[in-house]
Design a protein around this motif. Structure first.
Motif, PDB file in Angstrom:
ATOM      1  N   VAL A   1      91.134  29.851  30.037  1.00 48.11           N
ATOM      2  CA  VAL A   1      90.061  28.959  30.488  1.00 48.11           C
ATOM      3  C   VAL A   1      89.647  29.257  31.926  1.00 48.11           C
ATOM      4  O   VAL A   1      88.662  28.694  32.416  1.00 48.11           O
ATOM      5  CB  VAL A   1      90.485  27.479  30.372  1.00 48.11           C
ATOM      6  N   GLY A   2      90.388  30.137  32.597  1.00 49.02           N
ATOM      7  CA  GLY A   2      90.028  30.462  33.970  1.00 49.02           C
ATOM      8  C   GLY A   2      91.036  31.391  34.606  1.00 49.02           C
ATOM      9  O   GLY A   2      91.981  31.866  33.966  1.00 49.02           O
ATOM     10  N   ARG A   3      90.819  31.637  35.887  1.00 42.53           N
ATOM     11  CA  ARG A   3      91.699  32.526  36.639  1.00 42.53           C
ATOM     12  C   ARG A   3      91.866  31.964  38.049  1.00 42.53           C
ATOM     13  O   ARG A   3      90.899  31.467  38.642  1.00 42.53           O
ATOM     14  CB  ARG A   3      91.106  33.932  36.696  1.00 42.53           C
ATOM     15  N   ILE A   4      93.082  32.026  38.563  1.00 44.10           N
ATOM     16  CA  ILE A   4      93.356  31.610  39.939  1.00 44.10           C
ATOM     17  C   ILE A   4      93.566  32.869  40.767  1.00 44.10           C
ATOM     18  O   ILE A   4      94.472  33.662  40.492  1.00 44.10           O
ATOM     19  CB  ILE A   4      94.591  30.694  40.014  1.00 44.10           C
ATOM     20  N   LEU A   5      92.718  33.047  41.772  1.00 43.89           N
ATOM     21  CA  LEU A   5      92.750  34.238  42.611  1.00 43.89           C
ATOM     22  C   LEU A   5      93.568  33.996  43.873  1.00 43.89           C
ATOM     23  O   LEU A   5      93.905  32.855  44.208  1.00 43.89           O
ATOM     24  CB  LEU A   5      91.325  34.643  42.980  1.00 43.89           C
ATOM     25  N   ALA A   6      93.850  35.079  44.571  1.00 44.16           N
ATOM     26  CA  ALA A   6      94.675  34.987  45.778  1.00 44.16           C
ATOM     27  C   ALA A   6      94.053  34.060  46.817  1.00 44.16           C
ATOM     28  O   ALA A   6      94.759  33.292  47.482  1.00 44.16           O
ATOM     29  CB  ALA A   6      94.881  36.383  46.373  1.00 44.16           C
ATOM     30  N   ASP A   7      92.713  34.099  46.976  1.00 44.82           N
ATOM     31  CA  ASP A   7      92.098  33.241  47.990  1.00 44.82           C
ATOM     32  C   ASP A   7      92.217  31.767  47.629  1.00 44.82           C
ATOM     33  O   ASP A   7      92.296  30.904  48.510  1.00 44.82           O
ATOM     34  CB  ASP A   7      90.636  33.632  48.220  1.00 44.82           C
ATOM     35  N   ASP A   8      92.260  31.453  46.314  1.00 49.21           N
ATOM     36  CA  ASP A   8      92.470  30.067  45.899  1.00 49.21           C
ATOM     37  C   ASP A   8      93.869  29.593  46.285  1.00 49.21           C
ATOM     38  O   ASP A   8      94.066  28.443  46.690  1.00 49.21           O
ATOM     39  CB  ASP A   8      92.291  29.931  44.381  1.00 49.21           C
ATOM     40  N   VAL A   9      94.840  30.490  46.152  1.00 51.42           N
ATOM     41  CA  VAL A   9      96.218  30.159  46.516  1.00 51.42           C
ATOM     42  C   VAL A   9      96.335  29.953  48.022  1.00 51.42           C
ATOM     43  O   VAL A   9      96.985  29.014  48.494  1.00 51.42           O
ATOM     44  CB  VAL A   9      97.177  31.270  46.044  1.00 51.42           C
ATOM     45  N   ILE A  10      95.683  30.828  48.780  1.00 55.46           N
ATOM     46  CA  ILE A  10      95.707  30.698  50.244  1.00 55.46           C
ATOM     47  C   ILE A  10      95.077  29.376  50.667  1.00 55.46           C
ATOM     48  O   ILE A  10      95.597  28.669  51.540  1.00 55.46           O
ATOM     49  CB  ILE A  10      94.978  31.888  50.896  1.00 55.46           C
ATOM     50  N   ASP A  11      93.945  29.023  50.042  1.00 53.21           N
ATOM     51  CA  ASP A  11      93.295  27.745  50.359  1.00 53.21           C
ATOM     52  C   ASP A  11      94.235  26.574  50.095  1.00 53.21           C
ATOM     53  O   ASP A  11      94.303  25.620  50.883  1.00 53.21           O
ATOM     54  CB  ASP A  11      92.024  27.575  49.523  1.00 53.21           C
ATOM     55  N   ALA A  12      94.965  26.640  48.980  1.00 53.82           N
ATOM     56  CA  ALA A  12      95.893  25.558  48.635  1.00 53.82           C
ATOM     57  C   ALA A  12      97.034  25.473  49.641  1.00 53.82           C
ATOM     58  O   ALA A  12      97.455  24.382  50.040  1.00 53.82           O
ATOM     59  CB  ALA A  12      96.439  25.771  47.226  1.00 53.82           C
ATOM     60  N   LEU A  13      97.539  26.626  50.068  1.00 56.33           N
ATOM     61  CA  LEU A  13      98.615  26.645  51.062  1.00 56.33           C
ATOM     62  C   LEU A  13      98.140  26.086  52.397  1.00 56.33           C
ATOM     63  O   LEU A  13      98.856  25.325  53.058  1.00 56.33           O
ATOM     64  CB  LEU A  13      99.132  28.075  51.241  1.00 56.33           C
ATOM     65  N   LEU A  14      96.923  26.456  52.796  1.00 52.54           N
ATOM     66  CA  LEU A  14      96.372  25.952  54.054  1.00 52.54           C
ATOM     67  C   LEU A  14      96.154  24.446  53.988  1.00 52.54           C
ATOM     68  O   LEU A  14      96.382  23.732  54.962  1.00 52.54           O
ATOM     69  CB  LEU A  14      95.056  26.663  54.374  1.00 52.54           C
ATOM     70  N   GLU A  15      95.706  23.961  52.834  1.00 57.97           N
ATOM     71  CA  GLU A  15      95.499  22.524  52.676  1.00 57.97           C
ATOM     72  C   GLU A  15      96.829  21.787  52.743  1.00 57.97           C
ATOM     73  O   GLU A  15      96.943  20.729  53.368  1.00 57.97           O
ATOM     74  CB  GLU A  15      94.806  22.247  51.338  1.00 57.97           C
ATOM     75  N   ASP A  16      97.864  22.356  52.113  1.00 57.82           N
ATOM     76  CA  ASP A  16      99.199  21.758  52.185  1.00 57.82           C
ATOM     77  C   ASP A  16      99.688  21.702  53.627  1.00 57.82           C
ATOM     78  O   ASP A  16     100.259  20.711  54.078  1.00 57.82           O
ATOM     79  CB  ASP A  16     100.188  22.582  51.351  1.00 57.82           C
TER      80      ASP A  16
END
Length: 439
Positions: A416-431
């Motif tokens: 249903v989708g794909r999670i890319l490296a920049d999405d992971v980085i965004d999540a880490l920065l938000e955390d």
């Protein structure tokens, strides 16, 4: 006297070097402070006082250094316009005219002109070279090849303090932190569109993240003018780089149709994240302005709970069946040129749509064009996450996989989708910003 020189080097502040004292004295001696001219006397050829300067008008066109077209002067109770052709000399102490006879007309603001005092002094300006928003403390004029032109803006505290002193001090330039005007983009007057002019090309050379930094420093009205002046695709890429709060304010304040068009040009995961931060009423109004296909695509992403894999994925995917040839798969990639940043591979599914494998673009390009993609499947198989898994599990899975993306699947094993490296980085920065993780 006319003088031609480059006042200040076009380089970023971090690369600036000290200029010799003799050069500074030379430049200072040929500059005229716009702020210092306010209230100065305008005299006719015979030396008689005509009036006092209220403002300086320049032509706003593609010239690197805008030409002075005239002065706004106060004559008794009248506010009149004095054309620049009547000026014989302009100095720190005032203006000397060419003739004793003048045709003074009531001042009317004209299109394509800017008033230095009303429109620019103490206003926010964009320094394209330094990639920053500055506030002008003074504006400097100089005579260049027989015409007076706007050549620089002072952003230093010293010039701001000088303007608070007596008249004899106010009129003398104190260029401490001066930026060459050729690298400056003014912000529009309230209620008027921003005209980028000669700086459009320079602004478009900036990275989206740099444009985002600029727009976040502007006031609400200036942000709207700045975004409206950019090409839609450039504006959309810039919005993807903005922080959550200023982005929400920007989208909420702009017309719903404009917000919908910008969001439609953004990557689906970035657009859904921006919509998620808006109030429900505002979000629904913006979605109503979108085309049917885009609205449905974003609605699917918005249906996921926040902090789940589905909420952070992009649903832009290249999906093919087992019997698709390599040549056909490569041809299908051509349909995703605009989304190439989100394409990390080609997903292979069986007849029921369940995920079989994730073939890298490199592997696909090296394969025999007549072979089927099914012949390319095999270990190592793709690392997947369930669309409802929590973001913490997603982050751990991504780190363990040491890959560049994760494939998101539903309960039936369908992608249903794909999670890319920049999405992971965004999540880490938000955390990190929210202090969720310990160091």
């Amino acid at each position: 006297m006319s003088v031609v020189f480059r006042l200040w080097p076009r380089r970023r502040p971090s690369r600036e070097r000290a200029r010799p004292a003799s050069t500074i004295r030379f430049v200072t001696g040929h500059l005229i402070s716009a702020a210092g001219l306010v209230g100065s006397v305008v005299r006719n050829q015979a030396g008689g006082e005509i009036g006092r300067i209220k403002d300086i008008v320049v032509r706003w066109d593609d010239a690197a250094y805008p030409q002075v077209t005239g002065l706004v002067i106060r004559v008794g109770r009248r506010i009149t316009f004095l054309h620049a052709t009547n000026i014989a000399e302009m100095t720190h102490s005032g203006v000397q005219l060419r003739s004793a006879r003048l045709d003074l007309r009531d001042f009317v603001r004209r299109d394509g002109e800017i008033q230095l005092i009303d429109d620019l002094l103490d206003h926010q300006l964009i320094d394209v070279s330094g990639v920053r928003v500055v506030r002008s403390s003074d504006l400097y004029l100089a005579s260049i090849v027989g015409t007076y032109r706007l050549v620089g803006v002072d952003v230093g505290l010293q010039s701001l303090m000088r303007r608070l002193g007596p008249a004899r001090v106010r009129r003398k330039p104190t260029p401490s932190r001066v930026i060459d005007w050729s690298t400056i983009q003014p912000i529009s007057r309230p209620g008027e569109p921003l005209r980028l002019g000669r700086t459009r090309q320079a602004l478009h050379r900036l990275r989206p993240a740099e444009l985002a930094d600029l727009v976040e420093e502007l006031g609400a009205a200036q942000r709207q003018a700045f975004v409206a002046a950019l090409d839609p695709d450039v504006a959309a890429e810039m919005l993807e780089e903005m922080e959550t709060e200023p982005l929400e304010d920007l989208l909420t304040d702009m017309p719903r149709e404009q917000a919908a068009n910008l969001l439609a040009n953004m990557a689906p995961d970035e657009a859904s994240e921006a919509l998620r931060e808006m109030d429900e009423e505002d979000r629904e109004e913006v979605l109503e302005e979108m085309g049917h296909l885009v609205r449905n695509e974003l609605a699917l992403l918005l249906a996921y709970d926040e902090d789940t894999a589905g909420s952070m994925m992009t649903n832009v995917m290249v999906v093919v069946s087992l019997n698709t040839t390599v040549e056909q798969a490569i041809a299908k990639l051509g349909d995703f040129v605009e989304d190439r940043g989100d394409i990390d591979g080609v997903l292979i599914v069986d007849d029921s749509g369940r995920l079989i494998d994730d073939i890298s673009l490199f592997e696909l390009l090296l394969a025999d064009r007549s072979a089927t993609v099914g012949s390319l499947t095999g270990a190592p198989y793709p690392v997947t996450v369930h669309d409802k898994e929590h973001v913490d599990e997603v982050l751990e899975r991504f780190v363990d996989s040491r890959g560049t993306s994760l494939v998101v699947v539903d309960d039936g094993g369908k992608p249903v989708g794909r999670i890319l490296a920049d999405d992971v980085i965004d999540a880490l920065l938000e955390d990190h910003r929210l202090g969720r993780r310990s160091s």
